[in-house]
Design a protein around this motif. Structure first.
Motif: not given
Length: 328
Positions: A121-134, A136-142
């Motif tokens: 799904l992230l590979n299909e996102v074209r808006k770089v800013a939104f992709k980076r936010v997603v 970052t949010v998904s990385y944080l719990p690790h």
């Protein structure tokens, strides 16, 4: 031209290429800087991974901490027999093995499916800013320790927590009713699986995104020109492109099926869900170390390691027989 003339060969072309030990030392000399850089890791590996194997001898002894090695009493496979046949420990150990395999299997399936899906799904996102936010949010719990993560999970699943309030709001349960999630033993595996996905999905996605980035963009362009939509490009280009990475990671994770973790089970487990939360590591702590039964704890840990070794080599051999990527 004289037909009797003979061709001459320079001495350098007659030199044989080094083989065997000579070839090994030649390459060693050529790559000496890499060898020097790897020395600290090799030292760490020997000290912390190979030297402790000597402690496995405790599993074959009636170990007494105050005695020298030569004074210990050797008992063969006595403690292994206790694990599987003794009325005091066998039921608890077999239950711990069941829970370990169940939680590891759930974590393996959910971890792979969720990480690959998010990467696609992230590979299909074209808006770089939104992709980076997603990302970052998904990385944080690790990067949150399991102590903190367990506190968040317990607060969320508490009778007055967010989940119960949400269920009341949407009408699933009546007001005044609450679910005691961590008090339902049979729910623990699902809670553990969901918690592991929440904590590690972003981190596990990194390797798949890296594999996707190595796929030739010309393949996507050609498929798009032929009229293939996003789903078809995912199915026929992206997934086959990351297939070798997926198989190698799958083999490695199968080798860790006997390692379901320690912190989440220890922190989220309680007397009400112990039948489903107690894995091999908790068993070793509870019936081995806390009761000073070091031979039994060592035997249980040794069993786990040997089974993991067998699983890893079996998975690698199956991949080899099927003509897929493998570790070795």
């Amino acid at each position: 031209m004289d037909n009797n003339a003979t061709l001459t060969t320079s001495p350098s072309t007659l030199e044989k290429k080094p083989t065997g030990l000579k070839l090994f030392f030649t390459r060693l000399l050529q790559q000496r800087m890499l060898v020097l850089m790897s020395i600290p890791f090799v030292i760490w590996l020997v000290i912390f991974k190979y030297v402790p194997i000597w402690g496995w001898t405790i599993a074959f002894q009636d170990y007494q901490p105050g005695l020298k090695f030569s004074e210990q009493q050797w008992v063969g496979f006595k403690h292994f027999k206790i694990l599987f046949t003794d009325e005091t420990f066998s039921d608890q150990f077999l239950r711990a093995v069941r829970n370990t395999l169940a939680m590891s299997g759930i974590n393996l399936i959910l971890g792979f499916v969720s990480a690959i899906t998010l990467a696609l799904l992230l590979n299909e996102v074209r808006k770089v800013a939104f992709k980076r936010v997603v990302q970052t949010v998904s990385y944080l719990p690790h990067f949150i320790s399991w102590v903190v993560a367990a506190g968040i999970i317990q607060t969320t699943l508490a009778p007055d927590g967010v989940i119960n309030e949400l269920l009341k709001w949407i009408g699933v349960i009546d007001k005044g009713q609450e679910y005691l999630f961590l008090g339902k033993a049979e729910w623990f595996w699902g809670i553990f699986g969901a918690s592991s996905v929440w904590k590690d999905i972003g981190w596990n996605t990194i390797v798949y995104l890296a594999a996707i980035s190595s796929i030739d963009p010309a393949q996507y362009e050609a498929a798009e020109m032929d009229g293939a939509g996003r789903l078809r490009r995912m199915w026929y280009i992206t997934l086959p492109g990351i297939k070798p990475v997926v198989i190698v990671l799958l083999i490695m994770n199968i080798g860790y099926l006997m390692e379901s973790g320690f912190e989440p089970q220890y922190l989220l487990g309680n007397g009400m869900n112990v039948d489903y939360s107690e894995n091999i590591d908790i068993f070793v702590l509870k019936y081995g170390l806390q009761q000073f039964n070091f031979p039994l704890a060592t035997a249980a840990g040794m069993f786990k390691t040997v089974v993991s070794f067998i699983l890893l080599f079996s998975a690698n051999h199956i991949a080899k027989r099927m003509g897929q990527e493998r570790l070795f």
